[in-house]
Design a protein around this motif. Structure first.
Motif, PDB file in Angstrom:
ATOM      1  N   MET A  52       0.800  -1.241   0.000  1.00 20.53           N
ATOM      2  CA  MET A  52       0.000   0.000   0.000  1.00 20.53           C
ATOM      3  C   MET A  52       0.820   1.272   0.000  1.00 20.53           C
ATOM      4  O   MET A  52       0.281   2.370  -0.171  1.00 20.53           O
ATOM      5  CB  MET A  52      -0.911   0.017   1.232  1.00 20.53           C
ATOM      6  N   MET A  53       2.113   1.147   0.234  1.00 16.33           N
ATOM      7  CA  MET A  53       2.907   2.334   0.543  1.00 16.33           C
ATOM      8  C   MET A  53       2.821   3.452  -0.503  1.00 16.33           C
ATOM      9  O   MET A  53       2.702   4.619  -0.168  1.00 16.33           O
ATOM     10  CB  MET A  53       4.370   1.953   0.788  1.00 16.33           C
ATOM     11  N   GLU A  54       2.906   3.118  -1.786  1.00 19.15           N
ATOM     12  CA  GLU A  54       2.911   4.193  -2.782  1.00 19.15           C
ATOM     13  C   GLU A  54       1.597   4.984  -2.738  1.00 19.15           C
ATOM     14  O   GLU A  54       1.590   6.213  -2.765  1.00 19.15           O
ATOM     15  CB  GLU A  54       3.135   3.653  -4.203  1.00 19.15           C
ATOM     16  N   ASN A  55       0.492   4.257  -2.675  1.00 18.36           N
ATOM     17  CA  ASN A  55      -0.791   4.948  -2.681  1.00 18.36           C
ATOM     18  C   ASN A  55      -1.068   5.677  -1.369  1.00 18.36           C
ATOM     19  O   ASN A  55      -1.849   6.641  -1.336  1.00 18.36           O
ATOM     20  CB  ASN A  55      -1.922   3.972  -3.015  1.00 18.36           C
ATOM     21  N   LEU A  56      -0.454   5.227  -0.283  1.00 11.54           N
ATOM     22  CA  LEU A  56      -0.600   5.982   0.973  1.00 11.54           C
ATOM     23  C   LEU A  56       0.074   7.344   0.836  1.00 11.54           C
ATOM     24  O   LEU A  56      -0.432   8.354   1.313  1.00 11.54           O
ATOM     25  CB  LEU A  56      -0.017   5.188   2.141  1.00 11.54           C
ATOM     26  N   GLY A  57       1.206   7.365   0.154  1.00 10.95           N
ATOM     27  CA  GLY A  57       1.855   8.655  -0.121  1.00 10.95           C
ATOM     28  C   GLY A  57       0.955   9.531  -0.986  1.00 10.95           C
ATOM     29  O   GLY A  57       0.886  10.753  -0.803  1.00 10.95           O
ATOM     30  N   PHE A  58       0.238   8.905  -1.910  1.00 13.31           N
ATOM     31  CA  PHE A  58      -0.716   9.653  -2.747  1.00 13.31           C
ATOM     32  C   PHE A  58      -1.817  10.266  -1.873  1.00 13.31           C
ATOM     33  O   PHE A  58      -2.209  11.421  -2.065  1.00 13.31           O
ATOM     34  CB  PHE A  58      -1.312   8.725  -3.809  1.00 13.31           C
ATOM     35  N   ALA A  59      -2.304   9.484  -0.903  1.00 12.69           N
ATOM     36  CA  ALA A  59      -3.342  10.003   0.005  1.00 12.69           C
ATOM     37  C   ALA A  59      -2.813  11.183   0.810  1.00 12.69           C
ATOM     38  O   ALA A  59      -3.523  12.168   1.033  1.00 12.69           O
ATOM     39  CB  ALA A  59      -3.842   8.896   0.938  1.00 12.69           C
ATOM     40  N   VAL A  60      -1.548  11.091   1.235  1.00 11.30           N
ATOM     41  CA  VAL A  60      -0.935  12.191   1.984  1.00 11.30           C
ATOM     42  C   VAL A  60      -0.855  13.433   1.099  1.00 11.30           C
ATOM     43  O   VAL A  60      -1.272  14.524   1.476  1.00 11.30           O
ATOM     44  CB  VAL A  60       0.471  11.794   2.467  1.00 11.30           C
ATOM     45  N   MET A  61      -0.342  13.262  -0.110  1.00 12.56           N
ATOM     46  CA  MET A  61      -0.106  14.394  -1.013  1.00 12.56           C
ATOM     47  C   MET A  61      -1.406  15.058  -1.458  1.00 12.56           C
ATOM     48  O   MET A  61      -1.475  16.277  -1.619  1.00 12.56           O
ATOM     49  CB  MET A  61       0.687  13.907  -2.225  1.00 12.56           C
ATOM     50  N   THR A  62      -2.438  14.242  -1.676  1.00 12.88           N
ATOM     51  CA  THR A  62      -3.706  14.791  -2.151  1.00 12.88           C
ATOM     52  C   THR A  62      -4.625  15.171  -0.990  1.00 12.88           C
ATOM     53  O   THR A  62      -5.716  15.678  -1.209  1.00 12.88           O
ATOM     54  CB  THR A  62      -4.437  13.764  -3.040  1.00 12.88           C
ATOM     55  N   GLU A  63      -4.187  14.844   0.234  1.00 11.44           N
ATOM     56  CA  GLU A  63      -4.954  15.136   1.458  1.00 11.44           C
ATOM     57  C   GLU A  63      -6.321  14.454   1.426  1.00 11.44           C
ATOM     58  O   GLU A  63      -7.367  15.087   1.489  1.00 11.44           O
ATOM     59  CB  GLU A  63      -5.026  16.649   1.697  1.00 11.44           C
ATOM     60  N   THR A  64      -6.241  13.126   1.308  1.00  8.82           N
ATOM     61  CA  THR A  64      -7.436  12.295   1.252  1.00  8.82           C
ATOM     62  C   THR A  64      -7.655  11.603   2.596  1.00  8.82           C
ATOM     63  O   THR A  64      -6.816  10.808   3.016  1.00  8.82           O
ATOM     64  CB  THR A  64      -7.286  11.204   0.181  1.00  8.82           C
ATOM     65  N   PRO A  65      -8.761  11.868   3.263  1.00  5.42           N
ATOM     66  CA  PRO A  65      -9.021  11.180   4.527  1.00  5.42           C
ATOM     67  C   PRO A  65      -9.289   9.696   4.290  1.00  5.42           C
ATOM     68  O   PRO A  65     -10.045   9.335   3.389  1.00  5.42           O
ATOM     69  CB  PRO A  65     -10.297  11.845   5.054  1.00  5.42           C
ATOM     70  N   CYS A  66      -8.653   8.833   5.079  1.00  3.96           N
ATOM     71  CA  CYS A  66      -8.959   7.403   5.016  1.00  3.96           C
ATOM     72  C   CYS A  66      -8.390   6.728   6.257  1.00  3.96           C
ATOM     73  O   CYS A  66      -7.507   7.266   6.910  1.00  3.96           O
ATOM     74  CB  CYS A  66      -8.393   6.757   3.743  1.00  3.96           C
ATOM     75  N   VAL A  67      -8.911   5.550   6.557  1.00  9.14           N
ATOM     76  CA  VAL A  67      -8.457   4.802   7.726  1.00  9.14           C
ATOM     77  C   VAL A  67      -7.866   3.478   7.268  1.00  9.14           C
ATOM     78  O   VAL A  67      -8.471   2.754   6.475  1.00  9.14           O
ATOM     79  CB  VAL A  67      -9.615   4.582   8.727  1.00  9.14           C
ATOM     80  N   VAL A  68      -6.663   3.196   7.747  1.00 10.28           N
ATOM     81  CA  VAL A  68      -5.967   1.965   7.390  1.00 10.28           C
ATOM     82  C   VAL A  68      -5.664   1.181   8.666  1.00 10.28           C
ATOM     83  O   VAL A  68      -4.967   1.675   9.550  1.00 10.28           O
ATOM     84  CB  VAL A  68      -4.643   2.278   6.651  1.00 10.28           C
ATOM     85  N   VAL A  69      -6.249  -0.011   8.735  1.00 10.55           N
ATOM     86  CA  VAL A  69      -6.037  -0.863   9.907  1.00 10.55           C
ATOM     87  C   VAL A  69      -4.922  -1.846   9.587  1.00 10.55           C
ATOM     88  O   VAL A  69      -4.951  -2.506   8.550  1.00 10.55           O
ATOM     89  CB  VAL A  69      -7.340  -1.621  10.243  1.00 10.55           C
ATOM     90  N   ASN A  70      -3.925  -1.928  10.463  1.00 13.65           N
ATOM     91  CA  ASN A  70      -2.857  -2.914  10.295  1.00 13.65           C
ATOM     92  C   ASN A  70      -2.820  -3.798  11.528  1.00 13.65           C
ATOM     93  O   ASN A  70      -2.452  -3.354  12.615  1.00 13.65           O
ATOM     94  CB  ASN A  70      -1.511  -2.202  10.098  1.00 13.65           C
ATOM     95  N   ILE A  71      -3.242  -5.048  11.376  1.00 14.62           N
ATOM     96  CA  ILE A  71      -3.149  -6.008  12.475  1.00 14.62           C
ATOM     97  C   ILE A  71      -1.784  -6.680  12.302  1.00 14.62           C
ATOM     98  O   ILE A  71      -1.641  -7.619  11.504  1.00 14.62           O
ATOM     99  CB  ILE A  71      -4.299  -7.046  12.415  1.00 14.62           C
ATOM    100  N   GLN A  72      -0.793  -6.179  13.040  1.00 14.85           N
ATOM    101  CA  GLN A  72       0.591  -6.531  12.734  1.00 14.85           C
ATOM    102  C   GLN A  72       0.931  -7.982  13.058  1.00 14.85           C
ATOM    103  O   GLN A  72       0.521  -8.528  14.078  1.00 14.85           O
ATOM    104  CB  GLN A  72       1.542  -5.603  13.488  1.00 14.85           C
ATOM    105  N   ARG A  73       1.700  -8.584  12.151  1.00 20.13           N
ATOM    106  CA  ARG A  73       2.192  -9.942  12.286  1.00 20.13           C
ATOM    107  C   ARG A  73       3.702  -9.916  12.094  1.00 20.13           C
ATOM    108  O   ARG A  73       4.281  -8.881  11.736  1.00 20.13           O
ATOM    109  CB  ARG A  73       1.544 -10.836  11.243  1.00 20.13           C
ATOM    110  N   GLY A  74       4.329 -11.080  12.292  1.00 18.12           N
ATOM    111  CA  GLY A  74       5.795 -11.112  12.244  1.00 18.12           C
ATOM    112  C   GLY A  74       6.340 -10.974  10.836  1.00 18.12           C
ATOM    113  O   GLY A  74       5.930 -11.684   9.918  1.00 18.12           O
ATOM    114  N   GLY A  75       7.287 -10.055  10.650  1.00 13.70           N
ATOM    115  CA  GLY A  75       7.979  -9.893   9.373  1.00 13.70           C
ATOM    116  C   GLY A  75       9.456  -9.968   9.608  1.00 13.70           C
ATOM    117  O   GLY A  75       9.863 -10.247  10.733  1.00 13.70           O
ATOM    118  N   PRO A  76      10.305  -9.763   8.627  1.00 17.69           N
ATOM    119  CA  PRO A  76      10.006  -9.325   7.254  1.00 17.69           C
ATOM    120  C   PRO A  76       9.322 -10.406   6.407  1.00 17.69           C
ATOM    121  O   PRO A  76       9.191 -11.548   6.838  1.00 17.69           O
ATOM    122  CB  PRO A  76      11.401  -9.026   6.678  1.00 17.69           C
ATOM    123  N   SER A  77       8.935  -9.993   5.235  1.00 14.07           N
ATOM    124  CA  SER A  77       8.314 -10.862   4.242  1.00 14.07           C
ATOM    125  C   SER A  77       7.084 -11.573   4.814  1.00 14.07           C
ATOM    126  O   SER A  77       6.417 -11.056   5.682  1.00 14.07           O
ATOM    127  CB  SER A  77       9.333 -11.848   3.676  1.00 14.07           C
TER     128      SER A  77
END
Ligand SMILES: Cc1ncc(C[n+]2csc(CCOP(=O)(O)OP(=O)(O)O)c2C)c(N)n1
Ligand code: SF4
Ligand SMILES: [Mg+2]
Lengths: 262, 366
Positions: free
Chosen positions: B86-111
């Motif tokens: 999602m990272m690229e489009n999250l930057g797009f949301a920041v730049m365009t100032e688009t309100p949205c909610v992103v839930v991350n239920i974190q699990r073990g990484g990397p990969s």
């Protein structure tokens, strides 16, 4: 209104090179949109990244210029959230068929009520002329300096196989036919895909023996062959001449569609 | 009348979203977040909302951003691999100032890592994961109750600041089941619309421009390119770029003390635990088991923007102990705001810190 009423005049002049085919496609699209009698406030243009994708910036409706390849995914969100909006997408061959290929086939499969206009210049124009999934075998680009060796995508076949309700291909020479096809696409519920072959004199033409802009437009004129004629030749056991551009409406059907205003 | 219920964290998150008026969910299944999507798929159509399972997470967040421009509250939910996509489009949301909610239920990484195990390894990714400078808000729930409450809060903050707001939960909080009180009213928030005859990216004192919702006749051009106040691309002027990016950062960072959200236990203590998410539960257990030990606890419900003033709530602090399910991501942030020693207590692999482990870490500073 006429199509010029849809232009965002304070953004002109545009960034397109002299002789670029994109302007023709924008004119055809705005003529078709104008013909629909849509209100500006109900119309949204969406695009990805590329020369072709700059088009919405020159149109005075609401418009979303998104990330490379992802226009259809953004447009899906807009259309599903508010089916009352008319959503039209401009895209390029790289944007749609390379980085955005997955979104393309899924938008066709969903048959979501969008109209997509792909300006296929067979090259990555914006980044200076690299090869794309539609760069013809043998053609020169900055990343195929010895001639492209990769087989190409037929975008219309792709859209047809994936489930679009309307699929049509024309060129920047076929202004009337293209305008009519876009108009048909705008009317048809479900996914409409219109491919327009366009000249990119700067990054395709000059490397591929089209010295003048009109050389490539002339090529479109002389190498275009109507889909019905191509079918007839095949039925007669004759081959369609190599390098021809098959034009016409390929698919017009009524599969169940998503995002249609009820 | 509040309603008493018993449910899973992920379900509580979805219920909170629905209560907050979320009417669009776009996403792609991934453990351990899938229950959020499943609950939204069951409930949204009955409420006149839209659930759409997209072809990948790139498309999921893209659809959410598109939907948000039509004025609807929209969200997605994911975990590690999907979050990375999602990272690229999250930057797009920041730049365009688009309100949205992103839930991350974190699990073990990397990969692909540990799909079913808990982690907090994305705390820096949510803050810095997309290219360029920017700022966002990240909330971190430590209970099923907070999965509900902080999801509601995330929507209000997203609308107020016109940014992506992250609910950075972990697998333990997402999958645990416990008692929850569902209130019948929730704090209201609204997306301030653009006033007519104002340039779409002209911001007033709060640094947040009004929202020119699609379909309302604003005729706005929205682009991820650097743009001027008209919203038009303007990519080679150093000053336009600098002013834009500085405003995008400042609108969040300058509000950090006002919006700070943390809980303080035993402010007079000398040994202080700082937590967010599930490690808070172990600290609470430790305090419960040793009521006379004067153990301090700073629990961050909002991790980003980091509110350094919270550290001042413990004037006698001799040490900050920071148990995290990562190798010290937020400990590092705390360190740069204080001269008090900061001790990371990292734990990887998915299991919660035990009270005995935290007790031992504490004893070393007695
Ligand atoms: C993720 C990402 N990768 C690469 C780029 C660089 N890029 C910008 S436009 C483009 C190609 C555009 O080609 P096409 O879609 O055919 O559009 P055209 O310019 O030919 O109209 C590329 C690779 C980008 N903007 N984003
Ligand atoms: S590079 Fe090609 S496609 Fe781009 S504006 Fe110039 S002529 Fe048109
Ligand atoms: Mg191209």
């Amino acid at each position: 209104m006429t199509y010029t009423d849809w232009l965002r005049e304070d953004r002109l002049p545009h960034i397109y090179c002299a002789g670029c085919g994109n302007g023709t496609i924008i004119n055809c699209t705005l003529n078709a949109v104008d013909h629909m009698g849509w209100k500006k406030e109900d119309t949204v243009f969406v695009s990805g990244i590329g020369c072709s994708s700059r088009a919405p910036g020159y149109i005075s409706t609401d418009s979303l210029h998104t990330t490379h390849g992802r226009a259809l995914a953004f447009a899906t969100g807009i259309k599903m959230a508010n089916p009352g909006l008319h959503v039209v997408i401009f895209t390029g061959d790289g944007d749609l068929a390379a980085i955005g290929g997955n979104h393309f086939i899924h938008a066709c499969r969903r048959n979501i009520d969008l109209t997509v206009i792909c300006m296929n210049n067979q090259i990555y124009g914006m980044t200076g002329g690299q090869g794309s999934p539609t760069t013809p075998v043998g053609a020169l680009s900055t990343t195929t300096p010895y001639g492209s060796r990769e087989p190409t995508f037929d975008l219309c076949q792709l859209a047809s196989a994936a489930g679009a309700n309307f699929v049509s291909r024309w060129t920047s020479y076929h202004v009337k036919e293209l305008t009519r096809a876009i108009h048909t696409g705008l009317q048809i519920p479900g996914f409409s895909f219109i491919e327009a072959a366009v000249q990119c004199p700067t990054n395709y033409g000059r490397r591929n023996k089209f010295r003048q802009v009109m050389d490539q437009v002339e090529y479109f004129k002389t190498h275009a062959i109507l889909q019905q004629k191509a079918e007839r030749l095949k039925a007669e056991g004759k081959s369609v001449p190599e390098n021809s551009i098959v034009i016409g409406d390929f698919i017009r059907r009524d599969r169940p569609a998503m995002g249609v205003k009820r | 009348m509040t309603k008493i219920d018993f449910m899973q964290g992920n379900t509580a998150c979805a219920e909170g979203a629905l209560a907050a008026g979320c009417r669009f969910f776009g996403g792609y299944p991934i453990t351990p977040s899938t229950e959020v999507a499943e609950h939204m798929a069951a409930k949204l159509p009955k409420l006149g909302g839209v659930f759409i399972q997209m072809e990948d997470e790139i498309a999921g967040i893209a659809a959410v951003i598109g939907a948000s421009w039509t004025g609807v509250r929209a969200m997605t939910a994911t975990s590690g691999p999907g979050f990375s996509l999602m990272m690229e489009n999250l930057g797009f949301a920041v730049m365009t100032e688009t309100p949205c909610v992103v839930v991350n239920i974190q699990r073990g990484g990397p990969s692909t890592g540990q799909p079913t195990m808990s982690a907090q390894g994305d705390m820096l990714q949510c803050r810095f994961g997309s290219h360029g400078d920017y700022s966002i808000i990240a909330l971190s729930p430590a209970s099923v109750q907070e999965m509900y409450e902080l999801t509601v809060k995330a929507f209000n903050l997203a609308d107020r600041f016109r940014i992506p707001v992250f609910l950075m939960a972990d697998e333990i909080i997402g999958h645990m089941r416990e008692r929850i009180e569902i209130p019948d009213t929730i704090p209201a928030g609204e997306r301030k619309l653009l006033e007519k005859d104002t340039l779409p990216y002209h911001a007033g004192k709060d640094l947040v421009p009004g929202f020119p919702q699609f379909g309302k006749g604003y005729g706005v051009h929205v682009t991820g390119l650097t743009h001027d106040e008209r919203g038009y691309p303007c990519t080679t002027s150093p000053s336009v770029h600098e002013e834009l990016v500085k405003r995008l950062v400042a609108k969040v960072e300058s509000a950090r003390h006002e919006i700070a959200d943390f809980r303080v236990t035993n402010p007079g203590a000398e040994i202080i635990f700082i937590t967010y998410g599930s490690p808070a539960r172990t600290v609470e257990q430790l305090i419960h088991d040793h009521p006379d030990a004067n153990i301090g606890h700073l629990r961050l419900r909002m991790v980003w923007p980091f509110c350094e003033n919270a550290l001042g709530e413990f004037p006698d602090a001799r040490v900050f102990l920071v148990p995290e399910q990562n190798l010290g991501q937020i400990a590092r942030e705390i360190e740069r705001h204080t001269s008090v020693p900061v001790v990371p207590l990292p734990k990887l692999g998915g299991a919660l810190h035990t009270p005995a482990e935290l007790k031992a870490a504490m004893e070393a500073w007695r």
